[in-house]
Design a protein around this motif. Structure first.
Motif, short mmCIF file in Angstrom:
data_model
loop_
_atom_site.label_atom_id
_atom_site.label_comp_id
_atom_site.label_asym_id
_atom_site.label_seq_id
_atom_site.Cartn_x
_atom_site.Cartn_y
_atom_site.Cartn_z
N LYS A 52 0.84 -1.20 0.00
CA LYS A 52 0.00 0.00 0.00
C LYS A 52 0.87 1.25 0.00
O LYS A 52 0.63 2.19 -0.76
CB LYS A 52 -0.92 0.00 1.22
CG LYS A 52 -1.86 1.17 1.27
CD LYS A 52 -2.76 1.11 2.49
CE LYS A 52 -3.65 2.34 2.55
NZ LYS A 52 -4.47 2.36 3.76
N TRP A 53 1.91 1.27 0.83
CA TRP A 53 2.83 2.41 0.89
C TRP A 53 3.51 2.60 -0.46
O TRP A 53 3.62 3.73 -0.95
CB TRP A 53 3.87 2.18 1.99
CG TRP A 53 4.86 3.28 2.08
CD1 TRP A 53 4.73 4.44 2.77
CD2 TRP A 53 6.14 3.34 1.43
NE1 TRP A 53 5.86 5.23 2.60
CE2 TRP A 53 6.73 4.56 1.78
CE3 TRP A 53 6.83 2.47 0.60
CZ2 TRP A 53 7.99 4.94 1.31
CZ3 TRP A 53 8.08 2.85 0.14
CH2 TRP A 53 8.64 4.07 0.50
N GLY A 54 3.96 1.52 -1.06
CA GLY A 54 4.62 1.61 -2.37
C GLY A 54 3.70 2.18 -3.43
O GLY A 54 4.12 3.01 -4.25
N ARG A 55 2.47 1.76 -3.44
CA ARG A 55 1.50 2.28 -4.43
C ARG A 55 1.22 3.77 -4.20
O ARG A 55 1.09 4.53 -5.15
CB ARG A 55 0.22 1.47 -4.37
CG ARG A 55 0.40 0.09 -4.96
CD ARG A 55 -0.87 -0.70 -4.98
NE ARG A 55 -0.64 -2.00 -5.60
CZ ARG A 55 -1.35 -3.07 -5.34
NH1 ARG A 55 -2.35 -3.01 -4.48
NH2 ARG A 55 -1.07 -4.21 -5.94
N GLU A 56 1.13 4.17 -2.93
CA GLU A 56 0.91 5.59 -2.63
C GLU A 56 2.10 6.43 -3.10
O GLU A 56 1.92 7.51 -3.66
CB GLU A 56 0.69 5.78 -1.13
CG GLU A 56 -0.65 5.26 -0.64
CD GLU A 56 -0.77 5.25 0.88
OE1 GLU A 56 0.21 5.58 1.57
OE2 GLU A 56 -1.85 4.87 1.37
N GLN A 110 4.15 5.66 -5.52
CA GLN A 110 4.10 5.66 -6.98
C GLN A 110 3.12 6.71 -7.49
O GLN A 110 3.42 7.46 -8.42
CB GLN A 110 3.71 4.27 -7.48
CG GLN A 110 3.68 4.15 -9.00
CD GLN A 110 3.24 2.77 -9.44
OE1 GLN A 110 2.49 2.09 -8.73
NE2 GLN A 110 3.70 2.36 -10.59
N LYS A 111 1.94 6.81 -6.87
CA LYS A 111 0.94 7.80 -7.25
C LYS A 111 1.48 9.22 -7.06
O LYS A 111 1.28 10.08 -7.92
CB LYS A 111 -0.35 7.63 -6.45
CG LYS A 111 -1.20 6.48 -6.89
CD LYS A 111 -2.45 6.39 -6.04
CE LYS A 111 -3.25 5.15 -6.36
NZ LYS A 111 -4.44 5.04 -5.51
N LYS A 112 2.18 9.45 -5.94
CA LYS A 112 2.74 10.78 -5.68
C LYS A 112 3.75 11.15 -6.76
O LYS A 112 3.75 12.28 -7.26
CB LYS A 112 3.41 10.82 -4.31
CG LYS A 112 2.45 10.85 -3.15
CD LYS A 112 3.21 10.88 -1.83
CE LYS A 112 2.28 10.80 -0.65
NZ LYS A 112 3.01 10.79 0.63
N ILE A 113 4.61 10.21 -7.10
CA ILE A 113 5.64 10.47 -8.12
C ILE A 113 4.98 10.77 -9.47
O ILE A 113 5.36 11.72 -10.15
CB ILE A 113 6.61 9.28 -8.23
CG1 ILE A 113 7.45 9.19 -6.96
CG2 ILE A 113 7.48 9.39 -9.47
CD1 ILE A 113 8.23 7.90 -6.82
N ILE A 114 3.99 9.97 -9.83
CA ILE A 114 3.30 10.17 -11.12
C ILE A 114 2.57 11.51 -11.12
O ILE A 114 2.62 12.24 -12.12
CB ILE A 114 2.34 8.99 -11.40
CG1 ILE A 114 3.16 7.73 -11.71
CG2 ILE A 114 1.39 9.32 -12.55
CD1 ILE A 114 2.35 6.47 -11.80
#
Length: 56
Positions: free
Chosen positions: A20-24, A26-30
């Motif tokens: 979940k942390w990794g996906r969050e 990734q979203k921030k970076i994108i």
């Protein structure tokens, strides 16, 4: 390609939190990247749009 894998925890709930942390992240970076692209496009295109409007 040589890849290393690290096991953070054997517990499923910890792994879910890590995913979940990794996906969050990734979203921030994108989102940051998309904002930079949009800002750059607006900076380039705004003068062209205004110029075309003044020609009409």
């Amino acid at each position: 390609m040589n890849e290393e894998h690290v096991i953070l925890s054997e517990r499923p709930e910890d792994l879910k939190k890590a995913v979940k942390w990794g996906r969050e992240q990734q979203k921030k970076i994108i989102n940051k990247k998309n904002k930079r692209i949009a800002d750059a496009l607006m900076e380039k295109m705004t003068p062209l749009i205004l110029q075309r409007r003044s020609l009409k």
